[in-house]
Enzyme design. Structure first.
Site: not given
Lengths: 384, 384
Positions: A96, A269, A309, A311, A314, A340
């Site tokens: 940005d 974002d 999930c 990840c 998890c 996560h």
């Protein structure tokens, strides 16, 4: 060069209503849309190393020009290669412009047509940022997509103040384009105009006259009511050129994203997944939309944060353990819930892309909206 | 059971001088010696998830009974399975007894023959810890190796005070053995005796009369001078039974470890790699022994922390980036240097084991001691 699609180009693949899938090609590879950019403000997605970042399926990340300009400075990034080498992220990077941060420095900045004078939040040093300087810094960092410097006016101002600010933002947009030097850096324009429909439309028309590589919607998710944001989404994304990528800056909850995609937005974002993660708030699928892992009910809970999930949090740890990490202040807790949540967001984006590709986004959208209506809604503890 | 080596047993493989290699078998697998245990005080090696922990080659980890007793409590760990399930570490786990932490609570504890009354550092609640309770907690946590509760007397006390404390520690050691209930939990005795050679020998003899599964040296690295610790190492490890594993608690720098292995020690733990890591101090090979990555000289340094290291920090990031992470306070900095330092320690242990196995430990030892003499020595900024 015989590349089928030139870099800095958006390819629209499929639409369903206003929702679209596509891909955007940069000098560091393509990313699919709709997509979400994990935020690495200072060149680091908080608590997440580059291998975990790749693992969770991120295709593009965002860095902040203001912060990297002040520390370590673009010349340091350059001495280490470029932003990709610096943070070991070989894929696309968007920065940005720094405007949002500078305009947050209330009482420490002076706005002029030429640019904005401000004092660094770190050491009070006098700094000056202009549209040209912002583009120059972003090109020096070596990002793939640079954002123009814009003024994000405070919410609640009257129409004439918003219009005046918008006109300067539009003049700055033109100057930004004229300042570009790098072939490889795409430049995206940003619409402002507050909550005024005809100002938003005016902004979109004026920007469309300039040949930006993409178009962003600024000035939302800055404190206005959710219904006001959704109102802008109901009419504004389709003001933007259909053949260019549309990016909604700084938004939002999974519900916001589903809503915005439904309105024709392609890119997002937000610090929410990592910030919520640091506070122990985990986004989940199922009846609830979010849990606070610090709550006492999870002390002896053997299940993972989200059984659907994959990840590392998890696949490796029971909720009870993550609850413990937060209770005793172990940094692994924030790390795990951040990873996560980012996985949750990126899985959501994959789900959205599949749904549009398969012509079932309307159903996907309705189901997700219903889940948010009954599942407790957005976080409200000030950490979003 | 036709297992070749029974669990809770040490197998000596090769010696060179006093240095030894071997392996120790637990109910959760074997670890080779000499070895180093990453410290997961509250059930988490600070900033390191279980997959990274495995990746860096750790074979056994340490947790703290005092901390896990107070939070989350052994019943919570039990409700989630055991300590292995809790922190997702399937290999051997050793817990210290909690004595060191309790005896650090100056003014908040009362020592009696039966045990020690103290107030929790968290909420001031009255607690009571005895040798029996400590073993019971450790068995409930489900660790593979439990340490006896001992008194670690303050440095600088006179001989009669140290002897009096030691005699109680020895009575407590006997009570600890009698308190064991689990077949799968090894129990290690701990010698005390301050810096008095004949008290250390006396402690070793008395403990050897009891059938411990291993023997630890306590009361070192608690504020005494380095030469005083090295003096104890020069005579004391060989007091301990040759056929049992020898563990030097809470030690130390890589130099200390090399010295202690040379004196016949097999096992180590220390917070130094992670604590130094959080302060930006990285252990390296080569001319220097340690660098402070926060120093200005590293701002534009493109090389990894240690070019001979294969950890994620060294394979992914330039020093300049890690310097930046510390300067802007990003948590990824402490994470990366902690992982690097743990890798450095575990690589050192692998190097030590190979050197002994190949009969060249004396040379290895001399080279490492010389490197520490010229390379700047141990950290001295209070963070060790």
């Amino acid at each position: 060069m015989s590349s089928p699609a030139p870099i800095k180009s958006f390819t629209l693949k499929k639409t369903e209503g206003r929702a679209r899938t596509g891909s955007y090609l940069t000098a560091h590879g393509a990313f699919e849309t709709p997509n979400f950019m994990p935020v690495g403000t200072r060149g680091s997605v908080k608590g997440v190393d580059c291998e975990r970042l790749r693992e969770l399926g991120a295709q593009i990340t965002l860095v902040n020009t203001y912060h990297l300009w002040l520390r370590p400075g673009p010349s340091v990034v350059r001495a280490l290669g470029d932003i990709h080498r610096f943070m070991n992220w070989s894929g696309p990077v968007l920065s940005d412009s720094g405007g949002f941060q500078v305009f947050s420095l209330e009482g420490m900045r002076t706005l002029k047509e030429e640019g904005v004078e401000f004092r660094s939040h770190i050491d009070g040093a006098k700094c000056f940022l202009s549209p040209e300087i912002s583009i120059q810094i972003q090109e020096e960092l070596g990002v793939d997509i640079a954002m123009v410097l814009d003024e994000c006016p405070k919410a609640g101002q009257d129409e004439s103040a918003i219009k005046k600010s918008l006109d300067m933002t539009l003049r700055w947009a033109k100057r930004s384009l004229e300042a570009r030097r790098s072939e490889n850096t795409a430049v995206f324009g940003i619409t402002q105009g507050g909550l005024f429909p005809h100002l938003r439309e005016y902004a979109a028309q004026k920007l469309a006259e300039l040949d930006f590589d993409g178009y962003a919607i600024g000035g939302l998710s800055v404190g206005e009511k959710k219904e006001d944001m959704y109102s802008v989404l109901s009419y504004h994304p389709v003001h933007l050129p259909e053949q260019k990528i549309r990016y909604l800056m700084g938004v939002g909850t999974p519900e916001d994203i589903v809503e915005a995609v439904h309105s024709g937005v392609d890119l997002f974002d937000c610090v929410m997944p990592t910030r919520a993660g640091r506070f122990g708030r985990a986004f989940v699928r199922g009846d609830e939309v979010q849990i606070n892992i610090k709550n006492a009910q999870f002390v002896t809970d053997q299940s993972p944060l989200d059984p659907t999930c994959s990840c590392i949090a998890c696949r490796s740890y029971p909720r009870g353990y993550i609850n413990h990490l937060f209770r005793v202040g172990e940094m692994l807790g924030p790390q795990l819930v951040s990873i996560h949540n980012l996985t949750h967001y990126l899985d959501l984006m994959r789900g959205i892309r599949s749904a549009i590709a398969e012509g079932r986004y309307e159903r996907f959208y309705a189901a997700e909206k219903a889940r948010w209506r009954t599942g407790g809604g957005a976080p409200d503890d000030g950490a979003n």
